[in-house]
Write a protein that holds these residues in place. Structure first.
Motif, short mmCIF file in Angstrom:
data_model
loop_
_atom_site.label_atom_id
_atom_site.label_comp_id
_atom_site.label_asym_id
_atom_site.label_seq_id
_atom_site.Cartn_x
_atom_site.Cartn_y
_atom_site.Cartn_z
N SER A 686 4.58 -7.86 1.10
CA SER A 686 5.61 -6.82 1.18
C SER A 686 6.95 -7.43 1.53
CB SER A 686 5.23 -5.78 2.24
OG SER A 686 6.24 -4.80 2.39
N ALA A 687 8.01 -6.77 1.08
CA ALA A 687 9.35 -7.17 1.49
C ALA A 687 9.62 -6.79 2.94
CB ALA A 687 10.38 -6.52 0.57
N GLN A 688 8.83 -5.84 3.47
CA GLN A 688 9.04 -5.33 4.82
C GLN A 688 8.11 -6.01 5.83
OE1 GLN A 688 11.47 -3.11 5.43
NE2 GLN A 688 11.94 -3.23 3.24
N PRO A 689 8.56 -6.19 7.07
CA PRO A 689 7.63 -6.64 8.11
C PRO A 689 6.46 -5.68 8.23
CG PRO A 689 9.90 -6.68 8.90
CD PRO A 689 9.92 -5.95 7.59
N MET A 690 5.28 -6.24 8.41
CA MET A 690 4.08 -5.40 8.46
C MET A 690 3.40 -5.51 9.82
SD MET A 690 2.26 -5.95 4.73
CE MET A 690 2.56 -7.71 4.51
N GLN A 691 2.76 -4.45 10.22
CA GLN A 691 1.90 -4.41 11.39
C GLN A 691 0.77 -3.44 11.05
OE1 GLN A 691 0.60 -6.22 14.05
NE2 GLN A 691 2.78 -6.52 14.45
N PRO A 692 -0.23 -3.91 10.28
CA PRO A 692 -1.19 -2.99 9.68
C PRO A 692 -2.01 -2.17 10.65
CG PRO A 692 -1.25 -5.11 8.58
CD PRO A 692 -0.40 -5.29 9.80
N SER A 693 -2.24 -2.67 11.88
CA SER A 693 -3.02 -1.93 12.88
C SER A 693 -4.38 -1.51 12.33
CB SER A 693 -2.25 -0.70 13.37
OG SER A 693 -1.04 -1.09 13.98
N ARG A 694 -5.06 -2.43 11.70
CA ARG A 694 -6.43 -2.22 11.24
C ARG A 694 -7.38 -3.00 12.14
NH1 ARG A 694 -3.53 0.87 9.41
NH2 ARG A 694 -3.50 1.81 7.34
N PRO A 695 -8.69 -2.70 12.09
CA PRO A 695 -9.62 -3.42 12.97
C PRO A 695 -9.50 -4.93 12.86
CG PRO A 695 -10.72 -1.55 11.94
CD PRO A 695 -9.36 -1.64 11.31
N TYR A 696 -9.21 -5.41 11.65
CA TYR A 696 -8.88 -6.81 11.47
C TYR A 696 -7.60 -6.89 10.67
CZ TYR A 696 -8.77 -11.60 9.80
OH TYR A 696 -8.36 -12.87 9.53
N GLN A 756 8.26 -4.01 -4.53
CA GLN A 756 8.48 -4.04 -3.09
C GLN A 756 7.23 -4.42 -2.32
OE1 GLN A 756 11.68 -3.52 -1.75
NE2 GLN A 756 12.05 -3.76 -3.94
N ALA A 757 6.07 -4.13 -2.89
CA ALA A 757 4.82 -4.44 -2.18
C ALA A 757 3.67 -4.48 -3.17
CB ALA A 757 4.54 -3.41 -1.09
N LEU A 758 2.68 -5.30 -2.86
CA LEU A 758 1.42 -5.34 -3.61
C LEU A 758 0.28 -5.29 -2.61
CD1 LEU A 758 2.22 -8.23 -6.12
CD2 LEU A 758 2.06 -5.79 -6.68
N PHE A 759 -0.77 -4.56 -2.99
CA PHE A 759 -1.93 -4.42 -2.11
C PHE A 759 -3.19 -4.56 -2.95
CE2 PHE A 759 -5.21 -1.53 -0.32
CZ PHE A 759 -5.44 -2.20 0.88
N PHE A 760 -4.10 -5.41 -2.49
CA PHE A 760 -5.36 -5.65 -3.19
C PHE A 760 -6.50 -5.40 -2.20
CE2 PHE A 760 -2.06 -8.41 -4.78
CZ PHE A 760 -2.16 -8.32 -6.17
N ALA A 761 -7.51 -4.65 -2.62
CA ALA A 761 -8.65 -4.36 -1.74
C ALA A 761 -9.94 -4.44 -2.53
CB ALA A 761 -8.51 -2.98 -1.11
N SER A 762 -11.02 -4.75 -1.81
CA SER A 762 -12.33 -4.87 -2.43
C SER A 762 -13.39 -4.72 -1.36
CB SER A 762 -12.46 -6.23 -3.13
OG SER A 762 -13.76 -6.38 -3.68
N THR A 763 -14.60 -4.48 -1.81
CA THR A 763 -15.72 -4.45 -0.87
C THR A 763 -16.15 -5.86 -0.46
OG1 THR A 763 -17.26 -4.35 -2.73
CG2 THR A 763 -16.60 -2.24 -1.72
N LEU A 776 6.15 -12.54 -6.29
CA LEU A 776 6.50 -11.40 -7.13
C LEU A 776 7.32 -10.35 -6.40
CD1 LEU A 776 3.12 -10.87 -9.04
CD2 LEU A 776 5.14 -12.16 -9.77
N ILE A 777 7.35 -10.43 -5.06
CA ILE A 777 8.13 -9.46 -4.30
C ILE A 777 9.62 -9.65 -4.61
CG2 ILE A 777 8.75 -8.68 -1.98
CD1 ILE A 777 5.88 -8.02 -2.89
#
Length: 858
Positions: A686-696, A756-763, A776-777
């Motif tokens: 992301s172009a923005q600072p992140m603080q995802p606050s997820r379990p990991y 502005q942002a890319l997100f990839f998720a999988s099991t 690419l950002i």
């Protein structure tokens, strides 16, 4: 633009640096410590001097304040605590990041004016066991050798020291010496196969805390094979018989090595007079750390291999000014000038030269006990300077709670947000590296100048000035210094006390020196650079003492956790975390686990595991590797709560300490490990600072913004919302691709035709060209192409970074090998990898081995 000669702020090697205000950094070819070499961290210093995240004004309860208000409050609170509860109700916790002048006035204030010894330092965590071992053997805390000894030795024995990653310039000096003299031998003793093992002729994969058994066995072998120096023992050493009798009771096989390995090592050590034994945190950070030190020293004393060129024991320190802190008495159990708190004559003499109203009469609280006293309410006012104990100490969660329990806490730092600073009542902005002036002392006792080449930003001030301002507001005379030069001059003069009492420290030749033009100088100035060449030591009878030590009973059950450093990071990453290049090598908290252990808990590569300690736990990426022995784990110490959700490894480390030195044992902690059952894994840029606050989660800077590794325990119902929350992008349009069969999800967020942002998720752990995704950002690449997660044919993906100095990726190196680069040197010619600090050379050799290309010794 002119260069300023200064000194690197990282490890204890003390490398000279040529720095320019535009961030241009080069090694100083005239500095005797590094002769122009720099490691990846030192080379990237120019990338860490921006003001992003800096603390630029004092803060009281989270709000900006003026210096007068902040300093008045600090002085008032400390004075009130002392008046109501006594001097031992307050404490300072300081740092090897401080300059000697800062250390000196902090020690003077606490011990000579407040009248307590409750000042300890994070150097307690790295070399206190060496200090204790030196004092027991030599009578004072003396490091006897020089860096030149490493090049003159015929045998280098590395014990608990991953020199290639933790002291890379010394590693390169040894590597160059070995290349010039191939007959030089190197032995690496470490429970883990490390980058340093690549240089070794013999790697001994010892059990954790097996060192005393191994070196006691060596002493017994030396005696049995008539390899002792009888005349030296008779003239210069006490305690030999008792040390040998104790050593003979231990079986070296208890070290975990085979009889053949032990015999090979003993024959090499016994048969090579010019032997240097380098030891570091793997020795010191142990429940038996001081005994380990003395087991090593015993072997050198018994053979007279000390004080002469190319031989001797050599403790390498972890921080740039750990040695300077030892000199001025920055530890809770020491007085300035290597004098002893318990000795009334020493106390009176120090009080006299300080002209102070009082002097401490007993040792203060060492680091672990200091924070226990915070927890139980004994400490009413705490001042933490330039360190992050809520992350770096064992039982880190308990330490954070202990700091919360202190009625008044002040933190001096360069950064506005740290785990410790977040707990403070008052934050004081300090000048950082490149902005302040002073001296540091490296591992070979060489004093070098740190010089300013940048303006001091905002309202920041040098640490010495902040300390002196508080001291004066508390009503104390003796702190009206106008410059660090004035402090250094007073300090140098006080070292006459060391000479008066027959100790080692002598800076009297530096009194009145031209401070601005001070050249790197090894103390004692103008005398033999090596101590003990004349066989004279600092016990009252002038002799050294061999110490009777016994191997500890090695603990069994559970997993043994070893913690340490990464190649390209420093401590809790407040500085190195700013460099995208340094973060690209290993960008998230991980744990090395043996393949059989991974199979036993059903964990595959890159899945997550939970490490569970007696009082805390953390979540880490599994790195399956045969570099660790079965039943052992390795995790780096760098990640904080600012950068990760659950990656503070010291949360899982118990609080045991060496009973002599008080140094925490962080190399062989007992833990459990289990698979972390994540419902999904994610990667975001992301172009923005992140603080995802997820379990990991773990965040790191990129060349275009930020990246985040993350995982969740429940599958989100709305992936676009999840992507926006994680990437911190509230506006723009979203393109979402979702595969119901595989569970794969990909989201691109575009605004003004730019990604502005890319997100990839999988099991499963996400497979994506991470470095490519980050580039690419800010680009106008079509969202469909971006979501492919891989490069086009005309845009080769460099792959994961191997060489941080030149940002060379693994795919680039594989291509070079395919095109005919069949040696480490050839890879360097083709890609520049390994041609600066050389710390990545073992990884280059490993890549060549994957291609089944023989790797010649270099």
């Amino acid at each position: 633009m002119s260069c300023v000669k200064t000194t690197c702020p990282y490890c204890g090697v003390g490398c000279g640096v040529l720095a320019q205000p535009d961030g241009t950094i080069k090694g100083d070819p005239d500095h005797p410590a590094n002769l122009g070499r720099l490691c990846s961290k030192g080379s990237a210093l120019g990338e860490t001097i921006d003001l992003d995240g800096r603390l630029l004004a004092p803060q009281i309860l989270g709000r900006d304040a003026g210096w007068n208000d902040a300093l008045d409050l600090v002085a008032k609170k400390f004075s009130a605590a002392i008046r109501e509860y006594g001097p031992d109700s307050v404490a300072f916790y300081v740092s090897g990041q401080l300059l000697t002048e800062d250390y000196y006035v902090a020690n003077k204030l606490m011990k000579g004016y407040i009248g307590s010894a409750n000042i300890d330092t994070n150097s307690r965590l790295c070399m206190a066991s060496s200090v204790a071992g030196h004092k027991r053997a030599f009578g004072t805390d003396t490091v006897p050798g020089t860096y030149e000894d490493l090049e003159e030795a015929d045998l280098i024995v590395l014990v608990g020291s991953n020199l290639a990653w933790c002291h890379p310039v010394l590693y390169q000096r040894i590597s160059a010496a070995k290349a010039a003299r191939p007959q030089m031998k190197v032995v690496n003793i470490d429970p883990r196969i490390t980058a340093t093992s690549d240089l070794a002729d013999l790697h001994l994969q010892i059990k954790g805390d097996g060192d005393v058994a191994l070196f006691n066995g060596l002493l017994t072998h030396l005696a049995a094979t008539d390899q002792l120096n009888a005349s030296y023992l008779d003239a210069h050493v006490n305690g030999f018989e008792a040390a040998l009798q104790s050593a003979a009771k231990d079986d070296p096989v208890e070290s975990g090595l085979t009889p053949d390995q032990i015999a090979a090592f003993y024959a090499l050590w016994a048969g090579t007079e010019k032997t240097v034994t380098i030891y570091s945190q793997g020795v010191n950070q142990s429940l038996s750390g001081t005994d380990k030190v003395n087991a090593i020293l015993n072997c050198h004393l018994a053979t007279g291999r000390i004080g002469r060129p190319g031989m001797g024991p050599f403790s390498v320190t972890g921080q740039p000014n750990a040695m300077g802190g030892r000199e001025v008495g920055g530890l809770a159990n020491m007085l300035a000038n290597h004098l002893d708190i318990e000795n009334p004559d020493h106390r009176d003499a120090v009080q006299g030269v300080w002209n102070s109203p009082t002097i401490c009469t007993k040792p203060g609280l060492k680091a672990v006990d200091l924070f226990k006293a915070c927890a139980d309410g004994t400490i009413k006012a705490l001042w933490v300077m330039s360190t992050n104990p809520a992350v770096s100490l064992p039982d880190a969660d308990g330490v954070a709670e202990a700091i919360k329990n202190v009625p008044f806490t002040v933190v001096t730092d360069i950064m506005a947000k740290t785990d410790t600073g977040d707990l403070a009542d008052v934050l004081l902005p300090a000048a950082g590296w490149g902005e302040k002036n002073g001296t540091v002392t490296n591992s070979e006792r060489r004093i070098s100048r740190q010089r300013a080449f940048l303006p001091v930003p905002g309202a920041a001030r040098p640490d010495w000035q902040i300390i002196c301002d508080v001291a004066q507001r508390m009503g104390f005379d003796g702190f009206a210094y106008q410059s660090p030069a004035e402090i250094f001059d007073e300090y140098a003069a006080t070292t006459a006390l060391s000479q008066q009492f027959g100790k080692d420290l002598d800076l009297t030749e530096m009194q009145g020196a031209d401070y601005e033009n001070l050249r790197p100088a090894q103390w004692p100035v103008g005398k033999n650079a090596r101590f003990f060449a004349d066989g004279q030591f600092y016990h009252p009878d002038g002799k050294a003492r061999m110490i009777a030590v016994s191997a500890p009973v090695l603990r069994t059950g559970k997993f043994h956790l070893n913690t340490g450093r990464n190649r390209d990071q420093w401590h809790t990453m407040t500085r190195t975390g700013k460099s995208q290049r340094l973060g690209a090598h290993l960008a998230e908290p991980y744990v090395e686990i043996h393949p059989e252990d991974a199979q036993a808990i059903n964990v595959d590569t890159a899945e997550l595991v939970t490490i569970i300690g007696p009082k805390g736990r953390g979540i880490f990426r599994a790195l399956i590797s045969e570099k660790v022995a079965q039943g052992t784990l390795f995790a780096p110490l760098h990640w904080t709560r600012q950068l990760s959700a659950a990656g503070v490894i010291n949360s899982a480390v118990e609080t045991g300490v060496d009973p002599v030195s008080g140094q925490p044992a962080t190399k062989c902690a007992q833990v459990d490990i289990q698979k972390c059952e994540a419902a999904w894994y994610g990667f975001a840029v992301s172009a923005q600072p992140m603080q995802p606050s997820r379990p990991y989660h773990a965040i790191a800077k990129t060349s275009t913004g930020w990246q985040a590794e993350c995982a969740g325990m429940k599958t989100p119902s709305d992936w676009e919302r999840e992507a926006r929350n994680i990437t911190n992008t509230k506006t723009g349009s979203a393109a979402v691709m979702q595969d119901a069969t595989t569970g794969d999800v990909r989201v691109a967020i575009i605004e003004n035709d730019e990604i502005q942002a890319l997100f990839f998720a999988s099991t499963e752990p996400v497979i994506v060209a991470r470095q490519h995704a980050s580039t690419l950002i800010g680009s106008d690449v079509a969202s469909l192409a971006a979501l492919a997660g891989r490069t086009a044919a005309d845009m080769p993906d460099p792959g994961a970074t191997v060489c941080a100095c030149f940002n060379v990726g693994v795919n680039t190196l594989r291509d070079a090998i395919g095109q005919g680069a069949t040696s480490v040197a050839a890879l360097g010619e083709a890609t520049c990898a390994g041609t600066n600090c050389g710390s990545c050379k073992p990884e280059l050799a490993a890549l060549l081995a994957q291609f089944q290309i023989p790797v010649a010794a270099e």
